[in-house]
Write an enzyme that holds these catalytic residues in place. Structure first.
Site, mmCIF file in Angstrom:
data_model
loop_
_atom_site.group_PDB
_atom_site.id
_atom_site.type_symbol
_atom_site.label_atom_id
_atom_site.label_comp_id
_atom_site.label_asym_id
_atom_site.label_seq_id
_atom_site.Cartn_x
_atom_site.Cartn_y
_atom_site.Cartn_z
ATOM 1 N N SER A 151 0.864 -1.179 0.000
ATOM 2 C CA SER A 151 0.000 0.000 0.000
ATOM 3 C C SER A 151 0.898 1.225 0.000
ATOM 4 C CB SER A 151 -0.897 0.009 1.243
ATOM 5 O OG SER A 151 -1.517 1.263 1.430
ATOM 6 N N TYR A 164 -1.856 -1.151 10.614
ATOM 7 C CA TYR A 164 -1.935 -1.350 9.166
ATOM 8 C C TYR A 164 -0.702 -0.785 8.478
ATOM 9 C CZ TYR A 164 -3.739 -1.087 4.374
ATOM 10 O OH TYR A 164 -3.902 -1.210 3.014
ATOM 11 N N LYS A 168 2.315 -2.761 6.447
ATOM 12 C CA LYS A 168 2.604 -2.478 5.043
ATOM 13 C C LYS A 168 4.044 -2.005 4.842
ATOM 14 C CE LYS A 168 -1.335 -3.767 3.432
ATOM 15 N NZ LYS A 168 -1.419 -4.980 2.595
#
Length: 269
Positions: A151, A164, A168
């Site tokens: 991402s 998150y 990533k």
């Protein structure tokens, strides 16, 4: 400049066995459809039976074989046993798209411990387990392609997404480390790509069709880092040189919105 004006040579994936995780919706489903158009043999993983079978049915309508398998990507034993099943029933996987992912938007203190654990199990540890299971056969042939779906949050942080973003960043590091190690081992026939789409209000991507097409283009041209939209690459390079105050203004202008738990209450951030 030369690469800009001269199109990269595109490889064929016809007949290749392609495994896509998180194939039951979004980027995973659209990637499966794009791969199916190129006459590959598909192995589709997803945690939900209905979602993965629906994707498989769509691929079969495009004239290719598609195997739908329910797999919990946070479970190492299930990943390994499913890989062995695929090798036995379908064959050796040539291309793997590690697309499975999860996100729990919240401030750190409101994030449950089990949500942090699940985020890392799915978003990064799953990449380790499936790669270790599939890599030996690729190395024997010195042929294959491993795609890590990360991402833009693997390059740039967003508030209320600490687990998150951290996972990533780890995925981007895994991509770079694996690429370097394979090169050191002389296995340059195994290509590594990292997909970095922008984060939007759903926690994933707003235009999975656009992302999937960019991903397929990256696979066919052996592109190492794939940003969607492509201008993100320029912005990420510029942010190393621009003043922090200016970057803060740009971040506010982006108006990224998503539902998150803030102070134990659900708010739009």
């Amino acid at each position: 400049m030369v690469k800009f004006f001269i199109p990269r040579r595109r490889k064929s994936v016809a007949g290749e066995i392609v495994l896509i995780t998180g194939a039951g919706h979004g980027i995973g489903r659209q990637t499966a459809y794009e791969i199916a158009k190129r006459q590959s043999r598909l192995v589709l993983w997803y945690i939900n039976k209905h979602g993965v079978e629906e994707t498989a049915a769509g691929c079969r309508k495009l004239g290719v074989a598609a195997h739908a398998i329910v797999v919990d990507y946070s479970n190492r034993e299930e990943i390994c046993s499913s890989v062995n099943h695929v090798k036995k029933e379908v064959g050796d996987v040539i291309i793997v798209v590690n697309n499975a992912g999860t996100v729990y938007p919240a401030d750190l203190l409101s994030t449950k411990d089990e949500e942090i654990t699940k985020t890392f199990e799915v978003n990064i540890l799953g990449h380790f387990w499936i790669t270790k299971a599939l890599l030996p056969s690729m190395m024997e042939r010195n042929h294959g392609h491993i795609v890590i779906v990360a991402s833009v949050c693997g390059h740039k942080v967003i508030a209320y997404l600490i687990p998150y973003c951290s996972s990533k960043f780890a995925a981007v590091g895994f991509h770079r480390g694996l690429e370097s190690e394979l090169e050191a081992l002389g296995k340059t026939g195994i290509k590594i790509s990292c997909l970095c789409p922008v984060f939007v209000n759903t926690g994933f991507t707003k235009n999975p069709n656009e992302v999937a097409k960019s991903l397929i283009d990256g696979i066919l041209t052996n592109k190492k880092m794939i940003f969607v939209p492509s201008y993100l690459n320029i912005f990420l390079m510029l942010q190393k040189f621009l003043p922090e105050r200016f970057l803060a203004i740009v971040n506010r202008m982006q108006n990224i919105q998503f539902k998150g738990v803030i102070g134990h209450k659900v708010k739009m951030k």
